[in-house]
Write a protein that holds these residues in place. Structure first.
Motif, mmCIF file in Angstrom:
data_model
loop_
_atom_site.group_PDB
_atom_site.id
_atom_site.type_symbol
_atom_site.label_atom_id
_atom_site.label_comp_id
_atom_site.label_asym_id
_atom_site.label_seq_id
_atom_site.Cartn_x
_atom_site.Cartn_y
_atom_site.Cartn_z
ATOM 1 N N TRP A 255 -44.450 3.978 17.949
ATOM 2 C CA TRP A 255 -43.467 4.692 17.130
ATOM 3 C C TRP A 255 -42.710 3.710 16.226
ATOM 4 N N THR A 256 -43.417 2.868 15.582
ATOM 5 C CA THR A 256 -42.787 1.816 14.783
ATOM 6 C C THR A 256 -42.161 2.321 13.492
ATOM 7 N N ASN A 257 -42.468 3.559 13.107
ATOM 8 C CA ASN A 257 -41.897 4.116 11.874
ATOM 9 C C ASN A 257 -40.731 5.067 12.126
ATOM 10 N N VAL A 258 -40.418 5.307 13.387
ATOM 11 C CA VAL A 258 -39.352 6.260 13.716
ATOM 12 C C VAL A 258 -38.002 5.714 13.253
ATOM 13 N N GLU A 259 -37.316 6.526 12.439
ATOM 14 C CA GLU A 259 -35.999 6.151 11.925
ATOM 15 C C GLU A 259 -34.869 6.873 12.661
ATOM 16 N N GLU A 260 -35.148 8.081 13.127
ATOM 17 C CA GLU A 260 -34.127 8.865 13.834
ATOM 18 C C GLU A 260 -34.723 9.378 15.141
ATOM 19 N N ALA A 278 -40.145 -1.501 20.418
ATOM 20 C CA ALA A 278 -41.049 -1.342 19.269
ATOM 21 C C ALA A 278 -40.450 -0.499 18.146
ATOM 22 N N LEU A 279 -39.304 0.105 18.373
ATOM 23 C CA LEU A 279 -38.705 0.995 17.372
ATOM 24 C C LEU A 279 -38.019 0.169 16.288
ATOM 25 N N ALA A 280 -38.797 -0.552 15.529
ATOM 26 C CA ALA A 280 -38.261 -1.515 14.561
ATOM 27 C C ALA A 280 -37.589 -0.857 13.362
ATOM 28 N N ALA A 281 -37.962 0.394 13.043
ATOM 29 C CA ALA A 281 -37.401 1.066 11.863
ATOM 30 C C ALA A 281 -36.209 1.946 12.201
ATOM 31 N N LEU A 282 -35.799 1.938 13.456
ATOM 32 C CA LEU A 282 -34.769 2.863 13.925
ATOM 33 C C LEU A 282 -33.444 2.678 13.188
ATOM 34 N N LEU A 305 -30.829 -0.408 12.640
ATOM 35 C CA LEU A 305 -30.121 0.539 13.503
ATOM 36 C C LEU A 305 -28.623 0.491 13.225
ATOM 37 N N GLU A 306 -28.093 1.629 12.748
ATOM 38 C CA GLU A 306 -26.691 1.712 12.347
ATOM 39 C C GLU A 306 -25.835 2.515 13.314
ATOM 40 N N VAL A 307 -26.445 3.485 14.019
ATOM 41 C CA VAL A 307 -25.670 4.402 14.855
ATOM 42 C C VAL A 307 -26.287 4.505 16.245
ATOM 43 N N PRO A 329 -27.983 -6.220 14.612
ATOM 44 C CA PRO A 329 -27.225 -6.904 13.560
ATOM 45 C C PRO A 329 -26.625 -5.967 12.516
ATOM 46 N N ALA A 330 -27.144 -4.720 12.404
ATOM 47 C CA ALA A 330 -26.664 -3.790 11.380
ATOM 48 C C ALA A 330 -25.832 -2.657 11.970
ATOM 49 N N LEU A 331 -25.529 -2.709 13.262
ATOM 50 C CA LEU A 331 -24.842 -1.588 13.917
ATOM 51 C C LEU A 331 -23.456 -1.360 13.319
ATOM 52 N N GLU A 332 -23.195 -0.105 12.933
ATOM 53 C CA GLU A 332 -21.915 0.262 12.339
ATOM 54 C C GLU A 332 -21.102 1.195 13.229
ATOM 55 N N TYR A 333 -21.780 1.960 14.081
ATOM 56 C CA TYR A 333 -21.095 3.018 14.833
ATOM 57 C C TYR A 333 -21.613 3.022 16.265
#
Length: 434
Positions: A255-260, A278-282, A305-307, A329-333
């Motif tokens: 599931w390397t393309n899963v964003e949500e 493996a969820l690199a695009a999350l 990953l932001e949320v 590194p990109a977590l906002e919430y």
């Protein structure tokens, strides 16, 4: 005698000319005088045929009133691509369905058989018609790419849907379905399955392995497990498995393309969960309301990953600050309120803007110097006694809202919190809890 005949003929011609002039004036201006003259002319000479009556203005043509059958006939005769028989009202995202727009309805809650002859249709919407059943004749629409049968009263879908080899999108949400046709698993072009708010107890075996699935939404059903084949759905980008009865998930390695990924409101058990590495695009991960969840899944590096929402679980601890900084590194919430956390790491998340850790038995508030963009911090309903000495407006210059409470807070800790009052007000917020 010949003179009288000529004179009589002239009079008839004059009357005819006046009648036609009156008819033209009546249709052009609608004036009362013109209509009176037209009426007088009609009395002088009555039409002999309906065609002449229409020409004379004695009768008027009426625009045809659309019907469900005429909508279908128009698509059929023009080899149209879109057959819209939806009764859905307009929303912010979509206009009203054709039947709703024209104030029409399907007779006896049934789709006319003529609809199944529209073989040119690539899109069919039957949304919000209260349909109790769907005819197996739908399999005749071999060019369908989009099928919307949502918001009806369907308890089953025809197995013939598996014959629609061109089908890309199926929306059967908000019905009473307990299963989906097994044939869906073999549709190679199937990209989107929306089946939320039903009574699904299982998904077709093979789903995901032979499809091009990009989106799967089965929120609010009765699923206790997922087909193993779903692990092979490598094209998935959006997955909503929330509000079911799942205890685990299939392998997520492909599931390397899963964003949500939404797996909230289930019964996920930490010990049974696969790795999430493996969820690199999350970008979004919803885990909240999984009561047995005692720790976060195994993470990798999730640069987008932001949320993360993981409230109302049973988390006993979080990864240490260094591990979180590497993974997120990109977590906002981040929400982890209402868990069993006794301590919080000294977060070093440069993009973190919101942290809600309230409702945990946390006794000490750590340093947040590594979170310079933090705007909202909630640690109410905790067991706070101490606060790190670095906790000050100078280390959190963008903080707007601060909610802190704890009966055991020392005077020095209360002073540290109170020091944020002016800074938060300057940033357009406030301090509460003391």
């Amino acid at each position: 005698a010949s003179f009288r005949a000529v004179l009589s003929s002239c009079r008839r011609v004059t009357i005819c000319d006046r009648r036609e002039e009156a008819a033209y004036a009546a249709t052009a201006t609608g004036g009362r005088d013109s209509r009176a003259e037209l009426s007088s002319a009609q009395h002088k000479q009555k039409p002999d045929t309906p065609h002449e009556a229409l020409r004379m203005g004695c009768i008027q043509s009426k625009p045809s009133v659309p019907t469900v059958e005429s909508i279908i006939a128009d698509v059929h005769s023009h080899k149209g691509a879109t057959l819209d028989l939806s009764s859905a009202p307009a929303t912010a995202d979509a206009p009203a369905g054709k039947l709703k727009e024209l104030d029409l309805a399907l007779a006896n809650g049934k789709v006319p058989d003529s609809a199944w002859a529209c073989v040119s249709a690539t899109s069919l919407s039957l949304k919000a018609n209260g349909l109790p059943a769907l005819s197996p004749k739908i399999a005749q629409l071999s060019n369908l790419r989009t099928l919307d049968v949502s918001e009806n009263a369907l308890s089953a879908l025809p197995e013939g849907l598996g014959a629609l080899e061109a089908l890309e999108t199926l929306d059967c949400s908000e019905n009473h379905l307990e299963k989906l046709p097994d044939g869906l698993a073999s549709l190679k072009k199937l990209r989107c399955v929306l089946a939320y708010v039903n009574g699904l107890k299982a998904l077709p075996e093979g789903l995901g392995a032979g499809n091009a699935l990009v989106e799967l939404n089965v929120y609010n059903n009765k699923l206790t497990k997922l087909p193993v084949s779903l692990k092979d759905a490598a094209a998935l980008e959006r997955v909503n498995l929330g509000s079911n009865k799942l205890k685990t998930l299939p392998s997520l390695d492909q599931w390397t393309n899963v964003e949500e990924l939404r797996v909230h409101q289930n019964a996920l058990v930490s010990q049974f969960l696969p790795s999430f590495a493996a969820l690199a695009a999350l970008k979004l991960l919803k885990l909240e309301r999984n009561l047995p969840l005692s720790r976060l899944p195994e993470l990798g590096v999730h640069a987008s990953l932001e949320v993360i929402e993981c409230n109302n679980c049973s988390l006993e601890d979080l990864p240490d600050a260094a591990a979180l900084a590497t993974a997120l590194p990109a977590l906002e919430y981040l929400t982890v309120h209402q868990n069993r956390l006794k301590a919080l790491p000294a977060f070093a998340l440069p993009e973190l803007a919101t942290l809600n850790a309230g409702g945990n038995p946390v006794s000490a508030l750590p340093s947040f110097a590594g979170c310079p963009k933090l705007r909202v911090l909630i640690v109410d309903d905790c067991d706070l006694a101490t606060i790190d000495a670095s906790f000050s407006p100078s280390t959190l210059p963008k903080l707007e809202r601060l909610i802190v409470s704890g009966e055991r807070l020392s005077d020095g800790a209360k002073t540290s919190v109170a020091a944020f009052a002016d800074a938060c007000k300057t940033n357009g917020g406030w301090v509460r809890g003391l």
